[in-house]
Design an enzyme around this catalytic site. Structure first.
Site, PDB file in Angstrom:
ATOM      1  N   ARG A  50       0.841  -1.205   0.000  1.00 40.78           N
ATOM      2  CA  ARG A  50       0.000   0.000   0.000  1.00 40.78           C
ATOM      3  C   ARG A  50       0.877   1.257   0.000  1.00 40.78           C
ATOM      4  NH1 ARG A  50      -1.643   1.273   4.879  1.00 40.78           N
ATOM      5  NH2 ARG A  50      -2.529  -0.743   5.367  1.00 40.78           N
ATOM      6  N   TYR A 102     -16.521  17.597 -14.759  1.00 40.54           N
ATOM      7  CA  TYR A 102     -17.120  16.260 -14.888  1.00 40.54           C
ATOM      8  C   TYR A 102     -18.178  16.084 -13.790  1.00 40.54           C
ATOM      9  CZ  TYR A 102     -17.406  11.211 -14.081  1.00 40.54           C
ATOM     10  OH  TYR A 102     -17.857   9.941 -13.855  1.00 40.54           O
ATOM     11  N   ASP A 174      -7.286  19.576 -13.673  1.00 42.15           N
ATOM     12  CA  ASP A 174      -7.625  18.251 -14.181  1.00 42.15           C
ATOM     13  C   ASP A 174      -7.318  18.288 -15.678  1.00 42.15           C
ATOM     14  OD1 ASP A 174      -8.875  16.006 -15.247  1.00 42.15           O
ATOM     15  OD2 ASP A 174     -10.439  15.995 -13.713  1.00 42.15           O
ATOM     16  N   LYS A 199      -8.617   7.366 -19.151  1.00 44.27           N
ATOM     17  CA  LYS A 199      -8.859   8.030 -20.436  1.00 44.27           C
ATOM     18  C   LYS A 199      -7.597   7.977 -21.305  1.00 44.27           C
ATOM     19  CE  LYS A 199     -12.735   8.537 -18.432  1.00 44.27           C
ATOM     20  NZ  LYS A 199     -12.688   9.014 -17.123  1.00 44.27           N
TER      21      LYS A 199
HETATM   22  O1  P1T Z   1     -13.646   7.589 -13.935  1.00 47.86           O
HETATM   23  P1  P1T Z   1     -12.459   7.996 -13.114  1.00 47.86           P
HETATM   24  O2  P1T Z   1     -11.200   7.335 -13.524  1.00 47.86           O
HETATM   25  O3  P1T Z   1     -12.717   7.897 -11.650  1.00 47.86           O
HETATM   26  O4  P1T Z   1     -12.196   9.556 -13.436  1.00 47.86           O
HETATM   27  C1  P1T Z   1     -13.038  10.580 -13.036  1.00 47.86           C
HETATM   28  C2  P1T Z   1     -12.889  11.761 -13.945  1.00 47.86           C
HETATM   29  C3  P1T Z   1     -12.090  12.818 -13.553  1.00 47.86           C
HETATM   30  N1  P1T Z   1     -11.900  13.896 -14.339  1.00 47.86           N
HETATM   31  C4  P1T Z   1     -12.463  13.975 -15.554  1.00 47.86           C
HETATM   32  C5  P1T Z   1     -12.229  15.194 -16.393  1.00 47.86           C
HETATM   33  C6  P1T Z   1     -13.262  12.944 -16.030  1.00 47.86           C
HETATM   34  O5  P1T Z   1     -13.802  13.067 -17.247  1.00 47.86           O
HETATM   35  C7  P1T Z   1     -13.484  11.800 -15.207  1.00 47.86           C
HETATM   36  C8  P1T Z   1     -14.338  10.668 -15.645  1.00 47.86           C
HETATM   37  N2  P1T Z   1     -15.173  10.952 -16.720  1.00 47.86           N
HETATM   38  C9  P1T Z   1     -16.013  10.081 -17.348  1.00 47.86           C
HETATM   39  C10 P1T Z   1     -16.157   8.808 -16.971  1.00 47.86           C
HETATM   40  C11 P1T Z   1     -16.735  10.653 -18.484  1.00 47.86           C
HETATM   41  O6  P1T Z   1     -17.312   9.902 -19.302  1.00 47.86           O
HETATM   42  O7  P1T Z   1     -16.746  11.891 -18.601  1.00 47.86           O
END
Ligand code: P1T
Length: 384
Positions: A50, A102, A174, A199
Site C-alpha cells: 500500500r 465532470y 484536471d 482516459k
Molecule cells: O472515472 P475515473 O477514472 O474515476 O475519473 C473521473 C474523472 C475525472 N476527471 C475527468 C475530467 C473525467 O472526465 C473523469 C471521468 N469521466 C467520465 C467517466 C466521463 O465519461 O466523462
C-alpha cells in the site's frame, strides 16, 4: 529526451545490476509485503504494497516525467485521485471550481465533501479576470479543468495560477481532456495536476486509474502520506496496464487530434448541427488561450443538434460503429449524452445554467479510420 522517448523509457529502465533480470518490460510485482533483514531497515525502501510497490513506483516515475513534474502518484481511479487532493483541506475551507467539471467530480464535491464542511463555489472564470470575484478569505483551492468536460471551455492556466499564488491558494488542473502530450499545467504554474488515467493516458478501456503530479516537496510528502493512510492506491496489475498504454500515448494523441479535426470539419458543414465545441476552432471562445497553452487540441468534440431530446436519442441510437458509452480518450470512438449520462447527477437547473442542453452530444473521437467514423455519424444524422 523528447516526450515519445521518455514515455517509453522512464520508469521502464532494465535492471542490469548483478541479480537483475534485464526485463525491458517492468514485471508485475504482486507481493503485498516485503521481507527485511533488519527490523528498522526495509529492503530498498519497500515495506508493504500500500505504501509502495515496484510496479507502481515505475509508473509513478514515468507519470512525473510525462508532466515535467518531480513527483507522480497513482490512485485507484480519477475520483480517488481527486478525493486525495481534497483531503488536503479542512472543515471551513473553500474551493472555487470551474462550473462545468465532470459530473462525478461535482457530485464528489457537493454530495461528499460539502457534508464534511468544505464549501464550494462553481463559477465560470474561463475569463481569468473574473476569478477574484469568487475568492473568499477561506479559499484554499482553485479547481480547473481545461478543456472542461463537456463544453471544452478553456481557462488561462498561467494567469489563474499567478493570481492564486499571490494569495497562497493552490491551483489544481484536471488535465484529462488535454493529456500530458498536449498540455503541461505544472509548466504553466499550476501546483497540482490530476488525470483520470482511465482516459487518454491508459487509452484502452481496460483499467480504471487516476494520478496526481506535483513539483513541491511538501505536497509530495502529503500525497505519499495519503496514499498510505487512505489506501486508494493503484494495483500492480493496473499499474502495468497503464504503463503499457503510455508507450503509445504520443502516437494515439496525434491520431485522435487528426481524426477530431476531420470530424469537426464534417460536422461544421452539416445542416443538422447547431453548434460545435472544439478548442481548435478559431471561433471557439477559448481558442486564443488554447493556442497559447496547448500544443494540440486532442480528440474531444461536443456539439448541439437541431431538434430536441428525442432527436438526440434517435441520433445516438442510430449509430452503428460508435458506442454509446461513458468514458473518453480511448482507442475506440465513444459518444454520450451528458444530460442523461455523465452529468445526470447535476441538478437540471444547474445543467441549464451551465449550458448542458438536452441536445448536447459529447463525442470522444477514437483512432479508427476517420472515414468510418464520419460515415457512421453521417448515416445516423440522416435518420433524424
Ligand atoms: O472515472 P475515473 O477514472 O474515476 O475519473 C473521473 C474523472 C475525472 N476527471 C475527468 C475530467 C473525467 O472526465 C473523469 C471521468 N469521466 C467520465 C467517466 C466521463 O465519461 O466523462
Amino acid at each position: 529526451m523528447k516526450f515519445s522517448t521518455y514515455a517509453i523509457h522512464i520508469g521502464n529502465e532494465p535492471n542490469l545490476q548483478p541479480g537483475g533480470s534485464g526485463d525491458v518490460v517492468i514485471p508485475i510485482h504482486l507481493s503485498t509485503t516485503f521481507a527485511r533483514k533488519k527490523v528498522n531497515r526495509p529492503t530498498q525502501g519497500l515495506e508493504y504494497s500500500r505504501s509502495g510497490n515496484p510496479t507502481r513506483f515505475a509508473l509513478e516515475k514515468n507519470l512525473a516525467a510525462l508532466e515535467n513534474g518531480k513527483f507522480g502518484f497513482a490512485f485507484s481511479s480519477g475520483l480517488a485521485a481527486i478525493t486525495n487532493i481534497l483531503f488536503l483541506l479542512q472543515k471551513g475551507d473553500h474551493v472555487v471550481s470551474i462550473d462545468d467539471v465532470y459530473g462525478g467530480t461535482r457530485r464528489l464535491f457537493t454530495q461528499v465533501f460539502a457534508k464534511c464542511g468544505v464549501d464550494f463555489t462553481f463559477a465560470d472564470f474561463s475569463n481569468s479576470a473574473d476569478l477574484s470575484k469568487f475568492l473568499k478569505p477561506a479559499t484554499k483551492i482553485v479547481w480547473m479543468e481545461s478543456p472542461t468536460n463537456p463544453l471544452l471551455k478553456i481557462i488561462d492556466i498561467a494567469s489563474v495560477s499567478k493570481l492564486a499564488r499571490t494569495m497562497k491558494i493552490l491551483t489544481v488542473v484536471d488535465n484529462t481532456f488535454a493529456s500530458p502530450f498536449f498540455q503541461k499545467p505544472l509548466d504553466l504554474g499550476a501546483d497540482i495536476v490530476i488525470h483520470s488515467m482511465t482516459k487518454y493516458i491508459g487509452g484502452h478501456s481496460d483499467a480504471i486509474a487516476g494520478c496526481v503530479m506535483v513539483n513541491d516537496d511538501h505536497l509530495a510528502e502529503s500525497f505519499k502520506f495519503l496514499q498510505n493512510a487512505v489506501g486508494a492506491i493503484l494495483s500492480p496489475f493496473d499499474s502495468f496496464q497503464i504503463l503499457k498504454g503510455i508507450k503509445t500515448l504520443s502516437l494515439r494523441m496525434h491520431t485522435h487530434e487528426e481524426n477530431a479535426k476531420k470530424v469537426v470539419g464534417f460536422l461544421s458543414r452539416h445542416s443538422r448541427i447547431k453548434k460545435i465545441y472544439y478548442p481548435g476552432l478559431i471561433y471557439h471562445k477559448g481558442h486564443k488561450i488554447a493556442e497559447k497553452q496547448m500544443s494540440g487540441y486532442a480528440g474531444m468534440v461536443s456539439f448541439e443538434l437541431q431538434g430536441n431530446l428525442k432527436t438526440a436519442v434517435k441520433f445516438l441510437e442510430s449509430l452503428k460503429l460508435i458506442s454509446i458509452a461513458e468514458s473518453l480518450g480511448v482507442v475506440e470512438s465513444l459518444i454520450e449524452h451528458p444530460a442523461s449520462m455523465t452529468h445526470s447527477s447535476v441538478p437540471k437547473k444547474d445543467r441549464e445554467k451551465i449550458g448542458l442542453s438536452d441536445t448536447l452530444i459529447r463525442l470522444s473521437v477514437g483512432i479508427e479510420d476517420v472515414e468510418d467514423i464520419i460515415g457512421d455519424l453521417d448515416q445516423a444524422l440522416q435518420k433524424i
